[in-house]
Design a protein around this motif. Structure first.
Motif, short mmCIF file in Angstrom:
data_model
loop_
_atom_site.label_atom_id
_atom_site.label_comp_id
_atom_site.label_asym_id
_atom_site.label_seq_id
_atom_site.Cartn_x
_atom_site.Cartn_y
_atom_site.Cartn_z
N VAL A 48 5.22 0.43 9.47
CA VAL A 48 5.43 -1.00 9.24
C VAL A 48 5.14 -1.75 10.53
N GLY A 49 4.07 -2.57 10.48
CA GLY A 49 3.67 -3.33 11.65
C GLY A 49 2.86 -2.53 12.65
N GLY A 50 2.34 -1.38 12.23
CA GLY A 50 1.66 -0.47 13.15
C GLY A 50 0.21 -0.83 13.41
N THR A 51 -0.34 -0.21 14.46
CA THR A 51 -1.73 -0.42 14.84
C THR A 51 -2.45 0.92 14.91
N ALA A 52 -3.76 0.87 14.70
CA ALA A 52 -4.55 2.10 14.73
C ALA A 52 -4.57 2.72 16.11
N TYR A 53 -4.69 1.89 17.17
CA TYR A 53 -4.79 2.45 18.52
C TYR A 53 -3.55 3.25 18.91
N GLU A 67 -1.51 11.28 6.24
CA GLU A 67 -2.10 9.99 5.84
C GLU A 67 -1.12 8.92 6.29
N ILE A 68 -1.61 7.98 7.10
CA ILE A 68 -0.76 6.93 7.63
C ILE A 68 -1.23 5.58 7.12
N ILE A 69 -0.32 4.88 6.45
CA ILE A 69 -0.59 3.54 5.95
C ILE A 69 -0.06 2.54 6.97
N LEU A 70 -0.94 1.69 7.49
CA LEU A 70 -0.54 0.66 8.46
C LEU A 70 -0.35 -0.65 7.71
N ASP A 74 -1.92 -9.02 8.15
CA ASP A 74 -3.38 -9.03 8.02
C ASP A 74 -3.90 -7.63 8.23
N THR A 75 -5.10 -7.36 7.74
CA THR A 75 -5.67 -6.02 7.87
C THR A 75 -6.92 -6.03 8.74
N SER A 76 -7.26 -4.87 9.27
CA SER A 76 -8.49 -4.69 10.03
C SER A 76 -8.92 -3.23 9.90
N GLU A 77 -10.16 -2.96 10.18
CA GLU A 77 -10.67 -1.60 10.08
C GLU A 77 -9.96 -0.68 11.07
N THR A 78 -9.61 0.51 10.62
CA THR A 78 -8.89 1.44 11.50
C THR A 78 -9.82 2.36 12.27
N GLY A 79 -10.99 2.64 11.71
CA GLY A 79 -11.93 3.52 12.38
C GLY A 79 -11.50 4.97 12.40
N HIS A 80 -10.61 5.36 11.49
CA HIS A 80 -10.15 6.75 11.43
C HIS A 80 -9.83 7.11 9.99
N LEU A 83 -6.12 7.01 8.80
CA LEU A 83 -5.40 5.75 8.94
C LEU A 83 -5.96 4.73 7.96
N ARG A 84 -5.07 4.07 7.22
CA ARG A 84 -5.52 3.06 6.26
C ARG A 84 -4.67 1.80 6.41
N ALA A 85 -5.32 0.67 6.55
CA ALA A 85 -4.63 -0.60 6.73
C ALA A 85 -4.45 -1.30 5.39
N VAL A 86 -3.24 -1.81 5.16
CA VAL A 86 -2.96 -2.59 3.96
C VAL A 86 -2.23 -3.87 4.35
N LYS A 87 -2.37 -4.87 3.51
CA LYS A 87 -1.70 -6.15 3.74
C LYS A 87 -0.36 -6.14 3.03
N GLY A 88 0.69 -6.56 3.74
CA GLY A 88 2.00 -6.55 3.11
C GLY A 88 3.06 -7.22 3.97
N ASP A 89 4.25 -7.26 3.44
CA ASP A 89 5.39 -7.94 4.06
C ASP A 89 6.49 -6.91 4.30
N ALA A 90 6.94 -6.80 5.54
CA ALA A 90 7.96 -5.82 5.88
C ALA A 90 9.26 -6.02 5.14
N THR A 91 9.53 -7.24 4.69
CA THR A 91 10.79 -7.52 4.00
C THR A 91 10.70 -7.28 2.49
N ASP A 92 9.49 -7.01 1.99
CA ASP A 92 9.30 -6.80 0.55
C ASP A 92 8.22 -5.74 0.34
#
Length: 222
Positions: A48-53, A67-70, A74-80, A83-92
């Protein structure tokens, strides 16, 4: 001066003291993971709130079939591939079912949610969707405020801190942009040890030390 600037920079800088603390923290995390999950086992982690680096320079991705969901606003390419980036809200986290993940991980995020009510929502969701959790946050009462690297800034009126951030270079040897300074002052709500225990009842509390003082806390059930 450049070496000092790097040392005081935010934790994304490999030469910063914050980055060194993160590596020490990750060693604790890996040790706990090894005790709970055998090497080579498949793991699904929500960061939750993580970064690829944060993950890409570590052996953890090689040691586990993970498998790590970031999850971020907002989302951005992870390059790995792991690692997969998804858009979401930490409170929901309603897009995920109960116990969807082997572990929910979060590093220095829960203090950025404006209110204690939002922090309660994030804590409940992390414990709901994860079988295990590992949640870190700076200690409210550590003498150096973690985000500004300023002594006792958390106890000063916001207007004073805003002026220091935008009119001087006392914070990390650089002057903050007004919009960024205002955003941080609005969103950051540091947690005390007592509050973190209330958010994650029954969890184990790990205390990160610096010069004998509690720099930050980790609530986990590993």
């Amino acid at each position: 001066m450049k070496k000092l600037r790097n040392l005081l920079d935010a934790s994304h800088n490999p030469e910063s003291i914050g980055n060194k603390f993160r590596h020490r923290r990750f060693f604790v995390f890996e040790t706990l993971i090894a005790k709970n999950f055998p090497a080579g086992r498949k793991l699904k982690i929500l960061d939750v709130g993580g970064t690829a680096y944060f993950w890409k320079d570590k052996n953890f991705l090689k040691n586990y079939q993970v498998e790590i969901i970031l999850l971020n606003l907002d989302t951005s390419e992870t390059g790995h591939p792991q690692l997969r980036a998804v858009k979401g809200d930490a409170t929901d986290l309603s897009e995920f079912g109960d116990d969807s993940f082997d572990l929910v991980f979060s590093n220095s995020v829960i203090e950025h949610l404006y209110t204690f009510e939002n922090q309660e929502k994030m804590a409940r969701e992390c414990m709901r969707v994860g079988k295990k959790f590992f949640i870190q946050t700076p200690n409210k009462h550590f003498p150096i405020e973690a985000h500004y690297a300023l002594p006792f800034a958390q106890y000063l009126p916001s207007k004073w801190v805003y002026t220091i951030l935008t009119k001087t270079k006392l914070s990390r040897l650089h002057r903050w942009r007004p919009e960024k300074a205002q955003q941080y002052l609005e969103e950051i709500r540091l947690l005390s040890m007592k509050e973190l225990i209330k958010l994650f009842p029954g969890s184990t509390l790990f205390k990160e030390k610096f010069l004998g003082m509690n720099k930050s806390f980790i609530a986990h059930n590993l």
